[in-house]
Design an enzyme around this catalytic site. Structure first.
Site, short mmCIF file in Angstrom:
data_model
loop_
_atom_site.label_atom_id
_atom_site.label_comp_id
_atom_site.label_asym_id
_atom_site.label_seq_id
_atom_site.Cartn_x
_atom_site.Cartn_y
_atom_site.Cartn_z
N LYS A 63 0.82 -1.32 -0.19
CA LYS A 63 0.01 -0.08 -0.26
C LYS A 63 0.86 1.24 0.03
CE LYS A 63 -4.21 -1.60 2.22
NZ LYS A 63 -5.18 -1.62 3.25
N GLY A 115 -1.73 0.96 17.58
CA GLY A 115 -0.83 0.73 16.27
C GLY A 115 -0.55 2.02 15.49
N ALA A 116 0.40 1.86 14.68
CA ALA A 116 1.03 3.23 14.06
C ALA A 116 1.20 2.81 12.45
CB ALA A 116 2.15 3.76 14.78
N GLY A 117 0.82 1.95 11.84
CA GLY A 117 1.03 1.35 10.60
C GLY A 117 -0.01 1.99 9.48
N GLY A 118 -0.23 1.56 8.43
CA GLY A 118 -0.83 2.09 7.34
C GLY A 118 -2.54 2.14 7.61
N ALA A 119 -2.98 0.94 8.41
CA ALA A 119 -4.31 0.91 8.86
C ALA A 119 -4.56 1.95 10.00
CB ALA A 119 -4.51 -0.40 9.59
P1 ATR Z 1 -0.63 -2.29 8.67
O1 ATR Z 1 -0.40 -1.44 7.18
O2 ATR Z 1 -1.52 -3.31 8.36
O3 ATR Z 1 -1.18 -1.29 9.46
P2 ATR Z 1 1.96 -2.17 9.52
O4 ATR Z 1 2.27 -0.95 8.67
O5 ATR Z 1 3.03 -3.28 9.30
O6 ATR Z 1 0.74 -2.79 8.62
O7 ATR Z 1 1.61 -1.89 11.00
C1 ATR Z 1 1.39 -2.83 12.10
C2 ATR Z 1 1.15 -2.41 13.22
O8 ATR Z 1 0.68 -3.55 13.97
C3 ATR Z 1 2.37 -1.47 13.87
O9 ATR Z 1 1.78 -0.73 14.68
C4 ATR Z 1 3.05 -2.68 14.60
O10 ATR Z 1 4.07 -1.97 15.79
P3 ATR Z 1 5.38 -1.52 15.46
O11 ATR Z 1 5.24 -0.22 14.71
O12 ATR Z 1 6.02 -1.61 16.62
O13 ATR Z 1 5.88 -2.48 14.45
C5 ATR Z 1 2.03 -3.49 15.34
N1 ATR Z 1 2.29 -4.76 15.46
C6 ATR Z 1 2.44 -5.70 14.80
N2 ATR Z 1 2.93 -6.85 15.45
C7 ATR Z 1 3.01 -6.67 16.65
C8 ATR Z 1 3.31 -7.30 18.01
N3 ATR Z 1 3.36 -8.54 17.97
N4 ATR Z 1 2.89 -6.58 19.12
C9 ATR Z 1 2.64 -5.52 18.82
N5 ATR Z 1 2.34 -4.63 17.92
C10 ATR Z 1 2.38 -5.27 16.78
#
Ligand code: ATR
Length: 261
Positions: A63, A115-119
């Site tokens: 994305k 969370g802080a990713g794309g979603a």
């Molecule tokens: P998306 O685009 O689906 O949001 P992403 O950009 O990979 O995917 O973001 C995933 C989110 O899930 C991030 O906030 C990630 O935390 P980090 O920024 O620390 O990586 C969080 N996440 C994924 N696996 C995790 C876990 N096992 N425990 C806690 N947070 C997790």
């Protein structure tokens, strides 16, 4: 019209079944396929996909990478993620799906977003558009959340930022919890106990399917427990609108529910 979904892996996706059944129901001449590209081949293959398909959806993990290959529309530029393409234009419809899924819900603040990713960026943009002002952002990687907070502050959404270790301490302060991580709060990954949730008005999990978080929230009587299905369905409606194929939203809703039930 030729359409597809581009991502990796795509084994789980129901999108082709949903869209194709909808097209067949209404006699629309369009076909929706899957194009699985391994991450190392993305740059080599994406040009051909842009030429061969009229439109497509983009999902994990592309994305953000697609931004360099399409003309990015305003909202997608701010969110820094494109999930829908039509004739070389890149759109973000995730945030619209999120906002529409809450149309009949009175969302109470403060809101804790995990969370802080794309979603998360799509959700925060949606909250911004909804006029929310009191949002707490919690992420495993603090710095990633802090950077995100900086850009949303500029858009008029002030965010308090905390590390994941503070989650349980913060929950009593908020009325709504939105989980945007893919973790789905499996087992005790975020060590949330059911009683941490009992005072909440809303628990929203963008993850598709019923997660332990949703089960726990329902178990303690949280009024609004929402999973990712509505956001998924409503972003798909927006994709159809962009592709000029939204002939009957009710038919799409029925087909979506039949396939995902
Ligand atoms: P998306 O685009 O689906 O949001 P992403 O950009 O990979 O995917 O973001 C995933 C989110 O899930 C991030 O906030 C990630 O935390 P980090 O920024 O620390 O990586 C969080 N996440 C994924 N696996 C995790 C876990 N096992 N425990 C806690 N947070 C997790």
């Amino acid at each position: 019209m030729r359409l597809c979904i581009v991502g990796y892996p795509l084994g789980h996706t129901l999108s082709p079944v949903v869209y194709n059944r909808y097209f067949r129901s209404l006699g629309i001449s369009a076909r929706y396929g899957t194009v699985e590209i391994s991450p190392e081949r993305f740059e080599t293959v994406i040009g051909r996909i842009l030429r061969e398909y009229d439109g497509f959806n983009v999902t994990i993990p592309f994305k953000e990478r697609i931004l360099d290959h399409v003309e990015v529309q305003n909202e997608a530029r701010i969110i820094r993620a494109v999930n829908c393409v039509f004739r070389n234009q890149g759109y973000n419809t995730d945030w619209i799906g999120f906002v529409k899924s809450l149309e009949d819900v009175d969302v109470s603040e403060p809101i804790l977003v995990l969370g802080a990713g794309g979603a998360a960026r799509a959700v925060l943009y949606g909250l911004c558009k909804m006029g929310m002002k009191h949002v707490i952002l919690v992420n495993r990687t603090f710095n990633r959340a802090a950077r995100l907070a900086e850009s949303f502050r500029k858009l008029g959404l002030p965010l308090e930022v905390y590390d994941l270790s503070k989650l349980r301490q913060l929950l009593p302060r908020v009325k709504s919890l939105i989980n945007t991580t893919s973790v789905g709060l499996k087992g005790d990954i975020f060590s949330i106990e059911p009683h941490d949730l009992s005072h909440l008005h809303l628990v929203y999990d963008v993850v598709y399917g019923e997660t332990p978080l949703q089960q726990r929230a329902k178990g303690v009587g949280v009024v609004h427990v929402i999973g990712g299905e509505e956001m998924l369905r409503l972003q798909a409606v927006e994709n159809l609108r962009i592709w000029g194929l939204l002939e009957d939203e009710e038919v799409f809703k029925r087909v979506f529910e039949e396939v995902t039930r």
